[in-house]
Design a protein around this motif. Sequence first.
Motif, PDB file in Angstrom:
ATOM      1  N   ALA A 109       2.880  31.127  76.139  1.00 20.24           N
ATOM      2  CA  ALA A 109       2.218  30.257  75.166  1.00 20.24           C
ATOM      3  C   ALA A 109       0.731  30.114  75.480  1.00 20.24           C
ATOM      4  CB  ALA A 109       2.887  28.891  75.150  1.00 20.24           C
ATOM      5  N   LEU A 110       0.393  29.981  76.745  1.00 25.88           N
ATOM      6  CA  LEU A 110      -1.019  29.834  77.125  1.00 25.88           C
ATOM      7  C   LEU A 110      -1.818  31.091  76.794  1.00 25.88           C
ATOM      8  CD1 LEU A 110      -3.099  28.006  78.527  1.00 25.88           C
ATOM      9  CD2 LEU A 110      -2.505  29.151  80.655  1.00 25.88           C
ATOM     10  N   ILE A 111      -1.252  32.251  77.082  1.00 24.96           N
ATOM     11  CA  ILE A 111      -1.944  33.508  76.761  1.00 24.96           C
ATOM     12  C   ILE A 111      -2.130  33.640  75.252  1.00 24.96           C
ATOM     13  CG2 ILE A 111      -1.713  36.027  76.777  1.00 24.96           C
ATOM     14  CD1 ILE A 111      -0.385  35.741  79.532  1.00 24.96           C
ATOM     15  N   GLY A 112      -1.083  33.343  74.490  1.00 28.05           N
ATOM     16  CA  GLY A 112      -1.190  33.436  73.033  1.00 28.05           C
ATOM     17  C   GLY A 112      -2.195  32.465  72.456  1.00 28.05           C
ATOM     18  N   TRP A 113      -2.197  31.241  72.963  1.00 33.18           N
ATOM     19  CA  TRP A 113      -3.137  30.220  72.479  1.00 33.18           C
ATOM     20  C   TRP A 113      -4.576  30.640  72.760  1.00 33.18           C
ATOM     21  CZ3 TRP A 113      -6.080  26.699  75.575  1.00 33.18           C
ATOM     22  CH2 TRP A 113      -6.726  25.700  74.844  1.00 33.18           C
ATOM     23  N   GLN A 114      -4.819  31.135  73.980  1.00 31.65           N
ATOM     24  CA  GLN A 114      -6.172  31.557  74.346  1.00 31.65           C
ATOM     25  C   GLN A 114      -6.598  32.781  73.548  1.00 31.65           C
ATOM     26  OE1 GLN A 114      -8.234  29.818  76.457  1.00 31.65           O
ATOM     27  NE2 GLN A 114      -9.757  31.208  75.633  1.00 31.65           N
ATOM     28  N   ALA A 115      -5.697  33.724  73.350  1.00 37.83           N
ATOM     29  CA  ALA A 115      -6.030  34.924  72.573  1.00 37.83           C
ATOM     30  C   ALA A 115      -6.324  34.560  71.116  1.00 37.83           C
ATOM     31  CB  ALA A 115      -4.882  35.931  72.657  1.00 37.83           C
ATOM     32  N   ASP A 116      -5.571  33.595  70.568  1.00 37.18           N
ATOM     33  CA  ASP A 116      -5.869  33.128  69.209  1.00 37.18           C
ATOM     34  C   ASP A 116      -7.260  32.531  69.132  1.00 37.18           C
ATOM     35  OD1 ASP A 116      -3.704  33.802  67.638  1.00 37.18           O
ATOM     36  OD2 ASP A 116      -2.564  32.011  68.177  1.00 37.18           O
ATOM     37  N   GLY A 117      -7.659  31.810  70.147  1.00 36.40           N
ATOM     38  CA  GLY A 117      -9.001  31.230  70.174  1.00 36.40           C
ATOM     39  C   GLY A 117     -10.075  32.302  70.208  1.00 36.40           C
ATOM     40  N   TRP A 118      -9.842  33.366  70.968  1.00 40.04           N
ATOM     41  CA  TRP A 118     -10.835  34.428  71.075  1.00 40.04           C
ATOM     42  C   TRP A 118     -10.929  35.257  69.793  1.00 40.04           C
ATOM     43  CZ3 TRP A 118      -8.783  36.330  76.422  1.00 40.04           C
ATOM     44  CH2 TRP A 118      -9.295  35.513  77.434  1.00 40.04           C
ATOM     45  N   PHE A 119      -9.776  35.597  69.212  1.00 37.92           N
ATOM     46  CA  PHE A 119      -9.756  36.524  68.082  1.00 37.92           C
ATOM     47  C   PHE A 119      -9.658  35.825  66.722  1.00 37.92           C
ATOM     48  CE2 PHE A 119      -7.781  39.047  71.589  1.00 37.92           C
ATOM     49  CZ  PHE A 119      -8.872  39.877  71.799  1.00 37.92           C
ATOM     50  N   GLY A 120      -9.458  34.519  66.694  1.00 32.18           N
ATOM     51  CA  GLY A 120      -9.389  33.775  65.441  1.00 32.18           C
ATOM     52  C   GLY A 120      -8.172  34.125  64.598  1.00 32.18           C
ATOM     53  N   THR A 121      -7.059  34.379  65.227  1.00 33.04           N
ATOM     54  CA  THR A 121      -5.851  34.793  64.508  1.00 33.04           C
ATOM     55  C   THR A 121      -4.784  33.708  64.489  1.00 33.04           C
ATOM     56  OG1 THR A 121      -5.001  35.762  66.533  1.00 33.04           O
ATOM     57  CG2 THR A 121      -6.197  37.219  65.055  1.00 33.04           C
ATOM     58  N   LYS A 122      -5.184  32.447  64.586  1.00 33.85           N
ATOM     59  CA  LYS A 122      -4.222  31.352  64.706  1.00 33.85           C
ATOM     60  C   LYS A 122      -3.197  31.411  63.602  1.00 33.85           C
ATOM     61  CE  LYS A 122      -7.164  28.291  67.234  1.00 33.85           C
ATOM     62  NZ  LYS A 122      -7.938  27.120  67.303  1.00 33.85           N
ATOM     63  N   PRO A 123      -1.971  31.210  63.817  1.00 34.39           N
ATOM     64  CA  PRO A 123      -1.202  31.002  65.044  1.00 34.39           C
ATOM     65  C   PRO A 123      -0.445  32.247  65.490  1.00 34.39           C
ATOM     66  CG  PRO A 123       0.147  30.293  63.226  1.00 34.39           C
ATOM     67  CD  PRO A 123      -1.148  30.840  62.644  1.00 34.39           C
ATOM     68  N   TRP A 124      -0.821  33.434  64.986  1.00 35.15           N
ATOM     69  CA  TRP A 124       0.032  34.611  65.145  1.00 35.15           C
ATOM     70  C   TRP A 124       0.169  35.089  66.581  1.00 35.15           C
ATOM     71  CZ3 TRP A 124       3.010  34.522  61.409  1.00 35.15           C
ATOM     72  CH2 TRP A 124       2.586  34.104  60.162  1.00 35.15           C
ATOM     73  N   LEU A 125      -0.884  35.128  67.336  1.00 31.97           N
ATOM     74  CA  LEU A 125      -0.759  35.581  68.725  1.00 31.97           C
ATOM     75  C   LEU A 125      -0.007  34.551  69.574  1.00 31.97           C
ATOM     76  CD1 LEU A 125      -4.178  37.330  69.407  1.00 31.97           C
ATOM     77  CD2 LEU A 125      -1.952  38.367  68.977  1.00 31.97           C
ATOM     78  N   LEU A 126      -0.167  33.276  69.236  1.00 33.22           N
ATOM     79  CA  LEU A 126       0.602  32.243  69.932  1.00 33.22           C
ATOM     80  C   LEU A 126       2.091  32.464  69.704  1.00 33.22           C
ATOM     81  CD1 LEU A 126       0.919  29.579  71.505  1.00 33.22           C
ATOM     82  CD2 LEU A 126       0.651  28.393  69.328  1.00 33.22           C
ATOM     83  N   VAL A 127       2.471  32.711  68.474  1.00 31.71           N
ATOM     84  CA  VAL A 127       3.886  32.954  68.153  1.00 31.71           C
ATOM     85  C   VAL A 127       4.376  34.219  68.861  1.00 31.71           C
ATOM     86  CG1 VAL A 127       5.492  33.512  66.288  1.00 31.71           C
ATOM     87  CG2 VAL A 127       3.773  31.726  65.963  1.00 31.71           C
ATOM     88  N   LEU A 128       3.586  35.273  68.821  1.00 32.86           N
ATOM     89  CA  LEU A 128       3.970  36.527  69.456  1.00 32.86           C
ATOM     90  C   LEU A 128       4.161  36.358  70.963  1.00 32.86           C
ATOM     91  CD1 LEU A 128       4.310  39.661  69.331  1.00 32.86           C
ATOM     92  CD2 LEU A 128       1.866  39.772  69.853  1.00 32.86           C
ATOM     93  N   PHE A 129       3.179  35.779  71.636  1.00 31.45           N
ATOM     94  CA  PHE A 129       3.264  35.640  73.085  1.00 31.45           C
ATOM     95  C   PHE A 129       4.274  34.576  73.506  1.00 31.45           C
ATOM     96  CE2 PHE A 129      -0.600  38.132  73.036  1.00 31.45           C
ATOM     97  CZ  PHE A 129      -0.419  38.938  74.143  1.00 31.45           C
TER      98      PHE A 129
END
Length: 111
Positions: free
Chosen positions: A66-86
Amino acid sequence: MRAGKNESDQELRARLEKLQTELGKQEEERRAETGGGLPVGGSFGKALSAGFTVLSEFVAAILVGALIGWQADGWFGTKPWLLVLFLGLGVAAGFYNVFRFAAPKDARGGG
Protein backbone atom coordinates in the motif's frame (compact mmCIF):
# COMPACT_ATOMS: atom_id res chain seq x y z
CA MET A 1 39.80 -30.72 52.47
CA ARG A 2 39.21 -32.49 49.14
CA ALA A 3 37.27 -35.36 50.73
CA GLY A 4 34.89 -32.91 52.45
CA LYS A 5 34.19 -31.20 49.14
CA ASN A 6 33.40 -34.50 47.39
CA GLU A 7 31.00 -35.44 50.19
CA SER A 8 29.21 -32.08 49.99
CA ASP A 9 28.98 -32.40 46.18
CA GLN A 10 27.44 -35.84 46.53
CA GLU A 11 24.98 -34.54 49.12
CA LEU A 12 24.00 -31.66 46.86
CA ARG A 13 23.52 -33.99 43.88
CA ALA A 14 21.36 -36.30 46.00
CA ARG A 15 19.23 -33.37 47.15
CA LEU A 16 18.93 -32.11 43.58
CA GLU A 17 17.78 -35.50 42.32
CA LYS A 18 15.24 -35.72 45.14
CA LEU A 19 13.91 -32.24 44.33
CA GLN A 20 13.64 -33.07 40.63
CA THR A 21 11.71 -36.23 41.45
CA GLU A 22 9.33 -34.31 43.71
CA LEU A 23 8.81 -31.60 41.11
CA GLY A 24 8.04 -34.22 38.49
CA LYS A 25 5.45 -35.82 40.77
CA GLN A 26 3.83 -32.46 41.48
CA GLU A 27 3.72 -31.63 37.76
CA GLU A 28 2.03 -34.96 37.00
CA GLU A 29 -0.51 -34.34 39.77
CA ARG A 30 -1.23 -30.87 38.42
CA ARG A 31 -1.76 -32.23 34.92
CA ALA A 32 -4.08 -34.92 36.24
CA GLU A 33 -6.12 -32.35 38.20
CA THR A 34 -6.48 -29.87 35.34
CA GLY A 35 -7.06 -32.48 32.67
CA GLY A 36 -3.91 -31.50 30.85
CA GLY A 37 -4.61 -27.77 30.61
CA LEU A 38 -2.44 -25.93 28.14
CA PRO A 39 -0.06 -27.91 25.97
CA VAL A 40 3.08 -28.83 27.86
CA GLY A 41 6.70 -28.53 26.81
CA GLY A 42 6.55 -25.03 25.38
CA SER A 43 4.31 -26.01 22.46
CA PHE A 44 1.80 -23.28 23.36
CA GLY A 45 4.57 -20.68 23.30
CA LYS A 46 5.85 -22.00 19.97
CA ALA A 47 2.36 -21.87 18.49
CA LEU A 48 1.84 -18.33 19.75
CA SER A 49 5.20 -17.27 18.34
CA ALA A 50 4.38 -18.83 14.97
CA GLY A 51 1.02 -17.07 14.92
CA PHE A 52 2.54 -13.68 15.64
CA THR A 53 5.21 -14.28 12.99
CA VAL A 54 2.63 -15.13 10.35
CA LEU A 55 0.43 -12.19 11.33
CA SER A 56 3.28 -9.68 11.27
CA GLU A 57 4.59 -10.90 7.90
CA PHE A 58 1.10 -10.78 6.38
CA VAL A 59 0.34 -7.28 7.67
CA ALA A 60 3.80 -6.00 6.75
CA ALA A 61 3.47 -7.21 3.15
CA ILE A 62 0.11 -5.46 2.79
CA LEU A 63 1.37 -2.23 4.34
CA VAL A 64 4.51 -2.16 2.19
CA GLY A 65 2.44 -2.75 -0.95
CA ALA A 66 0.00 0.00 0.00
CA LEU A 67 2.81 2.43 0.82
CA ILE A 68 4.59 1.80 -2.48
CA GLY A 69 1.34 2.22 -4.42
CA TRP A 70 0.39 5.40 -2.57
CA GLN A 71 3.81 6.94 -3.16
CA ALA A 72 3.88 5.91 -6.82
CA ASP A 73 0.42 7.46 -7.30
CA GLY A 74 1.77 10.69 -5.86
CA TRP A 75 4.72 10.69 -8.24
CA PHE A 76 2.85 9.72 -11.41
CA GLY A 77 -0.57 11.28 -10.68
CA THR A 78 -2.47 8.06 -11.33
CA LYS A 79 -4.59 8.03 -8.16
CA PRO A 80 -5.88 5.47 -7.09
CA TRP A 81 -4.77 2.87 -9.65
CA LEU A 82 -1.22 2.15 -8.52
CA LEU A 83 -2.40 2.03 -4.91
CA VAL A 84 -4.97 -0.61 -5.85
CA LEU A 85 -2.42 -2.54 -7.92
CA PHE A 86 0.30 -2.57 -5.26
CA LEU A 87 -2.20 -3.24 -2.48
CA GLY A 88 -3.27 -6.35 -4.40
CA LEU A 89 0.38 -7.34 -4.86
CA GLY A 90 0.93 -6.83 -1.12
CA VAL A 91 -1.99 -9.10 -0.28
CA ALA A 92 -0.65 -11.73 -2.69
CA ALA A 93 2.81 -11.46 -1.15
CA GLY A 94 1.28 -11.77 2.33
CA PHE A 95 -0.56 -14.95 1.38
CA TYR A 96 2.61 -16.31 -0.22
CA ASN A 97 4.57 -15.65 2.98
CA VAL A 98 1.91 -17.46 5.03
CA PHE A 99 2.03 -20.39 2.60
CA ARG A 100 5.82 -20.54 2.76
CA PHE A 101 5.71 -20.53 6.55
CA ALA A 102 3.00 -23.19 6.85
CA ALA A 103 3.94 -25.51 3.99
CA PRO A 104 6.05 -28.61 4.63
CA LYS A 105 9.67 -28.38 3.54
CA ASP A 106 8.97 -30.65 0.54
CA ALA A 107 6.39 -28.20 -0.83
CA ARG A 108 8.84 -25.31 -0.36
CA GLY A 109 11.41 -27.01 -2.55
CA GLY A 110 13.87 -27.16 0.32
CA GLY A 111 14.01 -31.00 0.42
